[in-house]
Design a protein around this motif. Sequence first.
Motif, PDB file in Angstrom:
ATOM      1  N   PHE B  33       0.785  -1.255   0.069  1.00 11.38           N
ATOM      2  CA  PHE B  33      -0.004   0.200   0.006  1.00 11.38           C
ATOM      3  C   PHE B  33       1.020   1.057   0.210  1.00 11.38           C
ATOM      4  CE2 PHE B  33      -2.256   3.468   1.420  1.00 11.38           C
ATOM      5  CZ  PHE B  33      -3.410   3.397   0.737  1.00 11.38           C
ATOM      6  N   ASP B  37       0.218   2.149  -3.646  1.00 14.19           N
ATOM      7  CA  ASP B  37      -1.097   2.723  -3.366  1.00 14.19           C
ATOM      8  C   ASP B  37      -2.164   1.886  -3.865  1.00 14.19           C
ATOM      9  OD1 ASP B  37      -2.525   4.677  -2.364  1.00 14.19           O
ATOM     10  OD2 ASP B  37      -2.163   6.042  -3.776  1.00 14.19           O
ATOM     11  N   VAL B  38      -2.055   0.648  -3.429  1.00 15.60           N
ATOM     12  CA  VAL B  38      -3.035  -0.301  -3.910  1.00 15.60           C
ATOM     13  C   VAL B  38      -3.297  -1.305  -2.722  1.00 15.60           C
ATOM     14  CG1 VAL B  38      -3.457  -2.130  -5.175  1.00 15.60           C
ATOM     15  CG2 VAL B  38      -2.624  -0.346  -6.417  1.00 15.60           C
ATOM     16  N   VAL B  39      -4.664  -1.478  -2.563  1.00 19.97           N
ATOM     17  CA  VAL B  39      -4.930  -2.565  -1.495  1.00 19.97           C
ATOM     18  C   VAL B  39      -5.301  -3.731  -2.110  1.00 19.97           C
ATOM     19  CG1 VAL B  39      -6.683  -3.234   0.415  1.00 19.97           C
ATOM     20  CG2 VAL B  39      -5.996  -0.666  -0.068  1.00 19.97           C
ATOM     21  N   ILE B  41      -6.852  -6.814  -1.661  1.00 17.14           N
ATOM     22  CA  ILE B  41      -7.752  -7.542  -0.722  1.00 17.14           C
ATOM     23  C   ILE B  41      -7.605  -8.676  -0.998  1.00 17.14           C
ATOM     24  CG2 ILE B  41     -10.240  -8.066  -0.967  1.00 17.14           C
ATOM     25  CD1 ILE B  41     -10.397  -5.467   0.100  1.00 17.14           C
ATOM     26  N   LEU B 100      -9.097  -1.952  -5.879  1.00 12.86           N
ATOM     27  CA  LEU B 100      -9.450  -2.773  -4.583  1.00 12.86           C
ATOM     28  C   LEU B 100     -10.314  -3.759  -5.158  1.00 12.86           C
ATOM     29  CD1 LEU B 100     -10.159  -1.236  -1.369  1.00 12.86           C
ATOM     30  CD2 LEU B 100     -11.974  -2.766  -2.214  1.00 12.86           C
TER      31      LEU B 100
END
Lengths: 317, 289
Positions: B33, B37-39, B41, B100
Amino acid sequence: MTRYLPWLGGLALIGLPFVYTAPYPMHILIIILIWSFAYTSWSVMGRFGLVSLGHGGFMGIGAYATALAWNYWHISPWIGAPMALLAGALLAVVVAYPCFRFRIIGHYFALVTLALSGIVLQVITATRDYTGGSLGYTPERYQSGSSFYALQFTGKTTWYLIALGVWAAGLYVWHRVDRSMLRYALEAISEDEDGAAAAGVHVTLEKLKITVLSAAMTALAGALYCQYQMFISPDTVSGIAVSLQMVFAVVVGGIYVPLGPTVGAVITILLAEVLRVSFGTRAVGWDNLVYGILLVIFIIFLPKGILGSLLALRRAS
Amino acid sequence: MAIFDIFLLEALLNGVLLGGVLALLSLGLNLIFGVIDVVWICYAELIMLGMYGMYFLYTVYHAPIVAAAAVCIVAVAILGVLLHVLVIAPLLGAAPINQLLATGGVLFFLQSAATVLFGVEFKNLGLRLPVLKAAGMFISYSRLLAFVAALVGMVLVYLFMTRTYTGTAIRAIAQDRQIIPLMGVNSRRIYLVTSALGGGLAGLAACLLVLQYDVHPFVGLSFGPITFLICVLGSLGNFVGGFVAAFVFAEIIALGGLYLDLEWGYVFAFAFFIVMMFVRPEGLMARRS
């Protein structure tokens, strides 16, 4: 001609159970209608970029509140379901108001609401003395089985008409929101919160309105599902998996068009059923396998969803 | 005195050890993250696959456990790279929520792929590490191991980030993703390295988790959500914050579990998270503005 198409389609849907009554297809249709309504409820707010992963929680509240009220206090679902609706709306206010007030948006909003679905699932599991925990829960049958007072019907036709009515009401709500000032306010907010606020939009209030509406509708879907299936378990009506399932179906069907969630429900449920019927237990997992790949492909290549892209194509040609 | 109740002490200690596991889980996710800058899941599902890898290598094919662990870490690192190349890279310019959701699709895919390939039965390593008994308390050796591994992993990641060129570049990218490529950093390469590192940390977590828990296709759902919450609570991308949050969460779960049920521990942890989001949103979201 196209002006009358929705009415003709509606008439055909109403007339269907009087000419065709095979139980299994009727069951599938009812399930599709109930889930379509739930997905529509999600998309009412999801289309404005308010991606909630907490709707599994609202659905669980709706289902369990209705069933518990009936079993413990003998409150008819006619009163129980509205109470469940209120409970869902209340929960939405409690969680969403601070979120919007403190400008928790995007990722963060999704993750806070994710925690909400987690809470509801864990509370249902933890209070297993009352809710049956992960083994599931059944509302008690009222006398012979079919009763208007208890909102329990053994015939599929009645349920089909109820589900159809609720689904149509859901579409009507979608349409009303689409034509309201609320929509313009929320679109402005999703573009630029500060800009919208400067233009006189009450950001917190407008977002709260749509969230409460969406949560209450989802709770109603839960209550309906509970009354129809007469069996609920935390994994089928609440929790993170259900929340993701809602988001997924809507994205595949089309998030910005009124019938998108319905198309999503038809595709996902039919896919699961066809695989289940043709392959039996060997098909366990395959439906979600296909969903998962579809979801990724859709988000990358067709973010408008199937129906949204088709309509866009038609408009372009 | 009630405070020095032996069970309470044991619960507290177990909470600390659980915190180590959670900290290790959140480490890789935080890295991803913070930099991309990515989650992800589906992060917990990568761990699930790693656990299956351990099960097959060690229990079915009887590989030495250290070799199995090494293979798993590398394999999950490769999965992380694949995830980035196939799913995240095409979406880097899209709205964050789309990334996401796309990884949500990967979650479904991995879960059901595991169901189809391995079945829904619970599998375990068939290896039971001893339980340490000290001063009347029982301490799980595998948890202790996970705790130590989390600390070592933290230190290694810290050294990598501060002492190497690549690490410095990763931190620079995390600060400003537009300017740094102009400074001669190959941002695509950095993203790949970060994804591999995040995947590798997931693989390490898998190797340690499989010592304590049975593996099944849905195991990711049992610790995935809590991992995200820890990362958010400790400010996404902030390692120290994540570490602290992991221990706070673990203590809440351990104490809730001691006085009520384990589920209530989770309920309190989730509720605490929501309340904290309202109480200290600015402190938690320092990176957002």
